[in-house]
Design a protein around this motif. Structure first.
Motif, PDB file in Angstrom:
ATOM      1  N   THR A  44      -5.652 -11.731   1.504  1.00 43.05           N
ATOM      2  CA  THR A  44      -6.126 -10.239   0.635  1.00 43.05           C
ATOM      3  C   THR A  44      -7.203 -10.253   2.144  1.00 43.05           C
ATOM      4  OG1 THR A  44      -4.528 -12.121  -0.636  1.00 43.05           O
ATOM      5  CG2 THR A  44      -6.202 -10.465  -1.162  1.00 43.05           C
ATOM      6  N   GLU A  45      -8.361 -10.167   1.747  1.00 48.56           N
ATOM      7  CA  GLU A  45      -9.709 -10.369   2.680  1.00 48.56           C
ATOM      8  C   GLU A  45      -9.569  -9.203   3.769  1.00 48.56           C
ATOM      9  OE1 GLU A  45     -13.010 -12.635   1.114  1.00 48.56           O
ATOM     10  OE2 GLU A  45     -12.114 -13.409   2.160  1.00 48.56           O
ATOM     11  N   GLU A  47      -6.318  -8.126   4.807  1.00 41.78           N
ATOM     12  CA  GLU A  47      -5.238  -6.708   4.183  1.00 41.78           C
ATOM     13  C   GLU A  47      -6.475  -5.535   3.981  1.00 41.78           C
ATOM     14  OE1 GLU A  47      -2.414  -8.440   2.339  1.00 41.78           O
ATOM     15  OE2 GLU A  47      -1.375  -9.618   3.727  1.00 41.78           O
ATOM     16  N   GLN A  48      -7.229  -6.075   3.152  1.00 46.48           N
ATOM     17  CA  GLN A  48      -8.496  -5.018   2.286  1.00 46.48           C
ATOM     18  C   GLN A  48      -9.220  -4.562   3.299  1.00 46.48           C
ATOM     19  OE1 GLN A  48      -8.200  -3.716  -0.791  1.00 46.48           O
ATOM     20  NE2 GLN A  48      -9.259  -2.461   0.149  1.00 46.48           N
TER      21      GLN A  48
END
Length: 189
Positions: A44-45, A47-48
């Motif tokens: 998730t990090e 991708e951000q």
């Protein structure tokens, strides 16, 4: 941005599909010993981070370092990434960063090839005057590569990075366009 081609490598734009391989690299302690990363990074990090990177100007986008395949027709092999950042357009200056994430390709000159191609792109295409970097004092292999392609020491931030229980220096290095041009002339003679 077009793909940048060197003799043994090419630099292409990072794609969303590269996130998985980036995660492998940035979560490997041996690789991150030379980076300013101290926590594990989640998908998730990452991708951000990718989305944030795309929101920046193209000059600051990450490029994937790929090597030519052993057999013609096979796909290129991603081994790392690099980018320009911290642009100062008034003074035509930018910081540069590189990571060879595939340890099987360490010590084979791909970092040197990448830095040469980045300098050419930075000076001839982006029209920079000064390209600089920061490197931890314990990264002897990196310092050797940077000196080999023309970077000069400008100084250091003393004990500015906490590394495995002790503070280490961060070296500041740069190369100016005319120094790079003169270096090319010497190589050709």
């Amino acid at each position: 941005m077009p793909i940048l081609h060197g003799k043994r490598i090419r630099l292409r734009a990072a794609e969303r599909e590269d996130i998985t391989i980036f995660l492998n690299w940035v979560n490997d302690e041996e690789i991150t010993d030379n980076l300013d990363l101290v926590y594990p990074i989640s998908r998730t990090e990452e991708e951000q981070w990718y989305e944030n990177m795309l929101a920046k100007p193209p000059t600051e986008h990450v490029m994937v370092i790929e090597i030519k395949p052993p057999k013609q027709g096979d796909p290129f092999i991603p081994i790392g990434d690099c980018q320009f950042f911290n642009f100062d357009w008034r003074n035509r200056s930018a910081e540069i960063g590189i990571m060879i994430g595939e340890k099987a390709f360490w010590g084979q000159g791909y970092g040197t090839d990448t830095m040469r191609l980045l300098l050419k792109h930075g000076f001839e295409t982006i029209n920079l005057h000064r390209i600089w970097l920061q490197v931890f004092a314990h990264n002897k292999r990196g310092i050797h590569v940077y000196e080999k392609v023309g970077f000069k020491s400008e100084g250091k931030f003393r004990q500015a990075h906490y590394f495995h229980g002790k503070y280490v220096d961060i070296h500041i290095m740069s190369v100016l366009k005319h120094e790079w041009s003169e270096g090319l002339e010497l190589e050709q003679n």
